[in-house]
Each structure stands twice: as structure tokens, then as C-alpha cells.
Design a protein around this motif. Structure first.
Motif, PDB file in Angstrom:
ATOM      1  N   PRO A   1      -2.557  -6.685  -7.580  1.00 36.89           N
ATOM      2  CA  PRO A   1      -1.898  -7.440  -6.501  1.00 36.89           C
ATOM      3  C   PRO A   1      -2.383  -7.068  -5.103  1.00 36.89           C
ATOM      4  O   PRO A   1      -2.384  -7.917  -4.207  1.00 36.89           O
ATOM      5  N   ILE A   2      -2.809  -5.829  -4.935  1.00 39.80           N
ATOM      6  CA  ILE A   2      -3.249  -5.416  -3.590  1.00 39.80           C
ATOM      7  C   ILE A   2      -4.671  -5.905  -3.335  1.00 39.80           C
ATOM      8  O   ILE A   2      -4.975  -6.457  -2.274  1.00 39.80           O
ATOM      9  N   LYS A   3      -5.514  -5.737  -4.332  1.00 35.75           N
ATOM     10  CA  LYS A   3      -6.911  -6.165  -4.176  1.00 35.75           C
ATOM     11  C   LYS A   3      -6.985  -7.675  -3.885  1.00 35.75           C
ATOM     12  O   LYS A   3      -7.707  -8.118  -2.997  1.00 35.75           O
ATOM     13  N   ARG A   4      -6.193  -8.441  -4.623  1.00 38.28           N
ATOM     14  CA  ARG A   4      -6.248  -9.906  -4.428  1.00 38.28           C
ATOM     15  C   ARG A   4      -5.725 -10.303  -3.054  1.00 38.28           C
ATOM     16  O   ARG A   4      -6.269 -11.186  -2.394  1.00 38.28           O
ATOM     17  N   PHE A   5      -4.656  -9.642  -2.625  1.00 38.62           N
ATOM     18  CA  PHE A   5      -4.097  -9.964  -1.309  1.00 38.62           C
ATOM     19  C   PHE A   5      -5.103  -9.567  -0.228  1.00 38.62           C
ATOM     20  O   PHE A   5      -5.407 -10.344   0.678  1.00 38.62           O
TER      21      PHE A   5
ATOM     22  N   SER B   1     -10.000  -7.803   9.215  1.00 44.53           N
ATOM     23  CA  SER B   1     -11.312  -7.362   8.740  1.00 44.53           C
ATOM     24  C   SER B   1     -11.092  -6.264   7.704  1.00 44.53           C
ATOM     25  O   SER B   1     -10.005  -5.668   7.633  1.00 44.53           O
ATOM     26  N   GLU B   2     -12.117  -5.983   6.929  1.00 44.45           N
ATOM     27  CA  GLU B   2     -11.996  -4.945   5.904  1.00 44.45           C
ATOM     28  C   GLU B   2     -11.656  -3.607   6.556  1.00 44.45           C
ATOM     29  O   GLU B   2     -10.823  -2.843   6.046  1.00 44.45           O
ATOM     30  N   SER B   3     -12.285  -3.319   7.708  1.00 42.74           N
ATOM     31  CA  SER B   3     -12.050  -1.999   8.319  1.00 42.74           C
ATOM     32  C   SER B   3     -10.625  -1.890   8.867  1.00 42.74           C
ATOM     33  O   SER B   3     -10.018  -0.823   8.835  1.00 42.74           O
ATOM     34  N   GLU B   4     -10.069  -3.006   9.328  1.00 40.95           N
ATOM     35  CA  GLU B   4      -8.665  -2.953   9.787  1.00 40.95           C
ATOM     36  C   GLU B   4      -7.743  -2.586   8.624  1.00 40.95           C
ATOM     37  O   GLU B   4      -6.848  -1.745   8.766  1.00 40.95           O
ATOM     38  N   LEU B   5      -7.964  -3.213   7.480  1.00 43.42           N
ATOM     39  CA  LEU B   5      -7.096  -2.921   6.326  1.00 43.42           C
ATOM     40  C   LEU B   5      -7.333  -1.507   5.805  1.00 43.42           C
ATOM     41  O   LEU B   5      -6.384  -0.812   5.421  1.00 43.42           O
ATOM     42  N   ASP B   6      -8.595  -1.068   5.861  1.00 42.21           N
ATOM     43  CA  ASP B   6      -8.884   0.304   5.420  1.00 42.21           C
ATOM     44  C   ASP B   6      -8.185   1.321   6.312  1.00 42.21           C
ATOM     45  O   ASP B   6      -7.694   2.338   5.842  1.00 42.21           O
ATOM     46  N   SER B   7      -8.139   1.023   7.615  1.00 41.74           N
ATOM     47  CA  SER B   7      -7.500   2.025   8.484  1.00 41.74           C
ATOM     48  C   SER B   7      -5.982   2.034   8.300  1.00 41.74           C
ATOM     49  O   SER B   7      -5.347   3.075   8.422  1.00 41.74           O
ATOM     50  N   ILE B   8      -5.392   0.882   7.948  1.00 49.59           N
ATOM     51  CA  ILE B   8      -3.957   0.872   7.621  1.00 49.59           C
ATOM     52  C   ILE B   8      -3.724   1.764   6.396  1.00 49.59           C
ATOM     53  O   ILE B   8      -2.810   2.591   6.363  1.00 49.59           O
ATOM     54  N   LYS B   9      -4.596   1.607   5.406  1.00 47.38           N
ATOM     55  CA  LYS B   9      -4.459   2.410   4.175  1.00 47.38           C
ATOM     56  C   LYS B   9      -4.527   3.906   4.479  1.00 47.38           C
ATOM     57  O   LYS B   9      -3.703   4.688   4.018  1.00 47.38           O
ATOM     58  N   LEU B  10      -5.522   4.262   5.284  1.00 41.78           N
ATOM     59  CA  LEU B  10      -5.724   5.676   5.616  1.00 41.78           C
ATOM     60  C   LEU B  10      -4.514   6.243   6.361  1.00 41.78           C
ATOM     61  O   LEU B  10      -4.041   7.345   6.078  1.00 41.78           O
ATOM     62  N   GLU B  11      -4.009   5.440   7.285  1.00 40.62           N
ATOM     63  CA  GLU B  11      -2.826   5.863   8.048  1.00 40.62           C
ATOM     64  C   GLU B  11      -1.662   6.156   7.087  1.00 40.62           C
ATOM     65  O   GLU B  11      -0.953   7.163   7.214  1.00 40.62           O
ATOM     66  N   ILE B  12      -1.489   5.277   6.102  1.00 41.19           N
ATOM     67  CA  ILE B  12      -0.384   5.443   5.148  1.00 41.19           C
ATOM     68  C   ILE B  12      -0.605   6.680   4.269  1.00 41.19           C
ATOM     69  O   ILE B  12       0.308   7.482   4.056  1.00 41.19           O
ATOM     70  N   ILE B  13      -1.822   6.849   3.796  1.00 39.20           N
ATOM     71  CA  ILE B  13      -2.119   8.006   2.934  1.00 39.20           C
ATOM     72  C   ILE B  13      -1.851   9.309   3.696  1.00 39.20           C
ATOM     73  O   ILE B  13      -1.239  10.249   3.179  1.00 39.20           O
TER      74      ILE B  13
ATOM     75  N   VAL C   1       0.837  -1.204   0.000  1.00 38.96           N
ATOM     76  CA  VAL C   1       0.000   0.000   0.000  1.00 38.96           C
ATOM     77  C   VAL C   1       0.874   1.257   0.000  1.00 38.96           C
ATOM     78  O   VAL C   1       0.575   2.231  -0.699  1.00 38.96           O
ATOM     79  N   LEU C   2       1.964   1.209   0.738  1.00 39.23           N
ATOM     80  CA  LEU C   2       2.874   2.360   0.742  1.00 39.23           C
ATOM     81  C   LEU C   2       3.334   2.678  -0.685  1.00 39.23           C
ATOM     82  O   LEU C   2       3.317   3.829  -1.126  1.00 39.23           O
ATOM     83  N   ILE C   3       3.724   1.639  -1.401  1.00 38.93           N
ATOM     84  CA  ILE C   3       4.226   1.870  -2.769  1.00 38.93           C
ATOM     85  C   ILE C   3       3.095   2.357  -3.674  1.00 38.93           C
ATOM     86  O   ILE C   3       3.245   3.330  -4.414  1.00 38.93           O
TER      87      ILE C   3
END
Ligand SMILES: Cc1ncc(C[n+]2csc(CCOP(=O)(O)OP(=O)(O)O)c2C)c(N)n1
Ligand SMILES: [Mg+2]
Length: 348
Positions: A291-295, A306-318, A38-40
Motif C-alpha cells: 500500500p505504501i509503494k503504490r501510493f 518528488s521522490e526525494s521529498e517522500l524519502d526525507s519524510i520517511k527519514l524524519e519519521i524513522i 509510513v509511521l505505522i
């Protein structure tokens, strides 16, 4: 859930879209891989947007869509290894842990950048993480990786060198000489072809009698593997085995990772219909193999996150990326008077 696709199917965007088995990888490893991917991706999107706004003055070759290749491989790299990139190396360097602030600073000519602001997107270097450099000359670093392999073999260490190259680079003579030299001298080099099926705007069907480049490894008697370059766990597994083998036997190896880039050849555009096969429909299909969607889908389906855990990782990175960008825009520009420093010339 998991279909048995063939290697040939890797070239078909309708295939390899399904979720895949996460086990036996741990939750911790998966989180770290997900964060890097996600960072990349988000870094590339940020760079695309800033370039579109003309805040970045030089061209940028983005690798959104290809992240899983270097993220999977870098898991098996040691700090003492030597890694060589090409003109599309943001992912290579970030996957090794190079700081994103320094990449951003480089793109906008700040003296805090990876190359002190002198180089821009295609001249990245970070010896702290073993990244020896990226260059715009297609296949320009392949022979250098072989040279590093020579140095390693003289020192008798268990380091390896890695040459990242595209499918277009196999059309350069130096690539073939490099494979030959690495093989006959038993050099610890891993050649990684990120086969995104395009060289600039020309698709591989129009350039080559076969879409697979690993036949050149075969002709040099170099062991090779063809891997789904959009499956980070497959890339990790495959490179782990080959790299272990290189360290033990000092023999060169070759990975061909089939992948696709989401942006066009250079900058933010998608390059629809500039090549013969890159039409809106094929891009849409390839995005289904993201590759990100499939993972992410696999992690959720198999209850790792959970979906929300991954979403919050994304938001943190953005958010962190926005902060980094803002921060480096305040860094000092390269001092014009220093532009000829480090340039060699003979005053006769
Ligand atoms: C020696 C040389 N020839 C041509 C070019 C122009 N050029 C820049 S990138 C590129 C395409 C390279 O394709 P590939 O190796 O597949 O990498 P990708 O861009 O797909 O990642 C070309 C032809 C160059 N930079 N250097
Ligand atoms: Mg290519």
C-alpha cells in the motif's frame, strides 16, 4: 496506468499492483496519509527488530502491509466514536493518533504505556482517541462494538462504533450473532473485516467455501462493500460513504478490505511455507501490491511530490521513532507491588 480489475481479482496478487489516480485529493491530505502509513510501517519494523533482539518480552502481531485499511477509515472517524480492535491493533490505534511513545512503552512494560504497562501488545487502550481496547480473544470485541452501538442509540448521538476483525473472526459464532443483533436493532456499527487471507497459518481457501467474508453481511441484509485494502484512497472513499450513511440512518454497514500481512502471524518471521499458500513467491507478489509503494509511486508519477521529498519524510519519521524508543526505555517499569491493582476478586 489504471487497469480495470474486478473484485474477484483482489484475491490475485498479480493484479492491483498499478498506480492509481490521486486527484481530487489535495497535496495536504496526501501528505498526512503518507505520514501515517509510513509511521505505522516503520513502527512495525522497529517493533519486529526489537522483538527479535528480545527487548520486547511478549508476542507481537504485526500489521505491516495492512496499514491502508485503518489509515483510510480513521480519516472519517470522530473523537466521539468508539473503536474496537483485536490482537493485531498497533495500526488501528496509531491511525487514530495515539502517541507512538505510549505504544512503545506498553510493549516494554513501562508505567507510561497505553495500559500503564500491564497489558502489552494485545491489550491496548486509548480512550482519548476513542479506542476502547484490543484483546487476544478472536472476535472478542465484535459484540462489544454492538454493545457500544446500543449505548449510542440510547443516547441518540450521531456517534458510531467500529469493530475491526480478521477473516478468522468470522468463524466464531459471536460474529454472526453480532451482525444479526446490529441489524435487527438498527445499530450504528461499522464492521470492518481485514481479510488478509490467513487465520494464524491456515489460508482461507482451506477453511471456507469462498474467500470473501462479506457474504455473511449479505445474509443479514447488511449493506457491504468489498474494497482493495491496499489502496488508501479507495478505503477512505468507501468508508466515508458508509460512515456518513451510518450516522444518518443508524443502520449497520460492513466493509471487507482485502489485504495481506508482510510478517507472519506473530513476531518478526515471515512464516514461509507454514500455510499452504504462503510461499516465498506469493509473498514476493503480494509485496508488489504494497500500500505504501503504490501510493508513493502514484504521488510521484502525478507530480504531487518528488521522490526525494517522500524519502526525507520517511527519514524524519524513522529518526523520530528511534528517539521515542530510546526515550521510553528510560521510563519506569511497572511497580511489581501494583500488579494486583485493578483486579477484581471476592474474598469469601
Ligand atoms: C477464541 C480464540 N480462538 C483461537 C485463538 C488463537 N488465535 C489467535 S489469532 C488467530 C487467528 C485470527 O485470524 P484473523 O481473525 O484472520 O486475524 P489475523 O491474525 O489474520 O489478523 C487465532 C486462531 C484465539 N486467540 N481466540
Ligand atoms: Mg486473517
Amino acid at each position: 496506468m489504471i487497469k480495470n480489475n474486478t473484485t474477484e481479482d483482489l484475491l490475485d496478487p498479480n493484479k492491483y499492483q498499478d498506480n492509481y489516480e490521486i486527484s481530487p485529493f489535495s497535496k495536504e491530505v496526501c501528505e498526512s496519509l503518507f505520514r501515517k502509513l509510513v509511521l505505522i510501517r516503520e513502527t512495525e519494523i522497529k517493533i519486529a527488530n526489537e522483538r527479535k533482539l528480545n527487548n520486547i518480552k511478549g508476542p507481537v502481531h504485526l500489521s505491516a502491509g495492512q496499514e491502508a485499511v485503518s489509515v483510510g477509515i480513521s480519516e472519517n472517524v470522530k473523537n466521539s466514536d468508539y473503536i474496537f480492535g483485536n490482537h493485531r491493533s498497533h495500526a488501528h490505534i496509531l491511525s487514530l493518533g495515539s502517541p507512538v511513545d505510549k505504544l512503545f512503552a506498553e510493549l516494554i512494560g513501562r508505567s507510561t504505556g497505553l495500559s500503564k504497562g500491564y497489558g502489552g501488545s494485545m491489550h491496548l487502550v486509548d480512550m482519548d482517541v476513542g479506542f476502547m481496547g484490543s484483546v487476544p480473544i478472536v472476535a472478542g470485541t465484535v459484540s462489544m462494538a454492538v454493545g457500544a452501538g446500543f449505548a449510542i442509540s440510547q443516547r441518540k448521538s450521531d456517534s458510531i462504533s467500529i469493530a475491526y476483525l480478521g477473516d478468522g473472526a468470522v468463524e466464531e459464532g459471536v460474529f454472526h450473532e453480532s451482525l444479526n443483533l446490529a441489524k435487527v436493532n438498527n445499530l450504528p456499527v461499522l464492521f470492518v473485516v481485514e481479510n488478509n487471507l490467513f487465520s494464524s497459518h491456515m489460508d482461507i481457501d482451506k477453511r471456507q467455501p469462498s474467500s470473501f467474508t462479506s457474504r455473511f453481511a449479505k445474509s443479514n441484509l447488511i449493506e457491504y462493500k468489498i474494497v482493495d485494502g491496499n489502496n488508501v484512497l479507495d478505503v477512505l472513499r468507501c468508508s466515508k460513504e458508509l460512515i456518513k450513511n451510518i450516522r444518518e440512518t443508524k443502520e449497520p454497514k460492513f466493509i471487507e478490505a482485502i489485504t495481506y500481512r508482510m510478517f507472519g502471524h506473530v513476531d518478526w518471521r515471515e512464516d514461509i511455507d507454514v500455510g499452504t499458500n504462503r510461499c516465498e513467491e506469493s509473498l514476493r507478489k503480494w509485496k508488489l501490491r504494497c500500500p505504501i509503494k503504490r501510493f508513493q509511486n502514484s504521488l510521484i508519477e502525478q507530480n504531487f511530490f518528488s521522490e526525494s521529498e517522500l524519502d526525507s519524510i520517511k527519514l524524519e519519521i524513522i529518526n523520530a521513532l528511534d528517539y521515542s524508543w530510546q526515550k521510553v526505555t528510560n521510563d519506569p517499569l511497572v511497580d511489581k507491588k501494583s500488579l494486583l491493582n485493578n483486579v477484581y476478586f471476592e474474598n469469601k
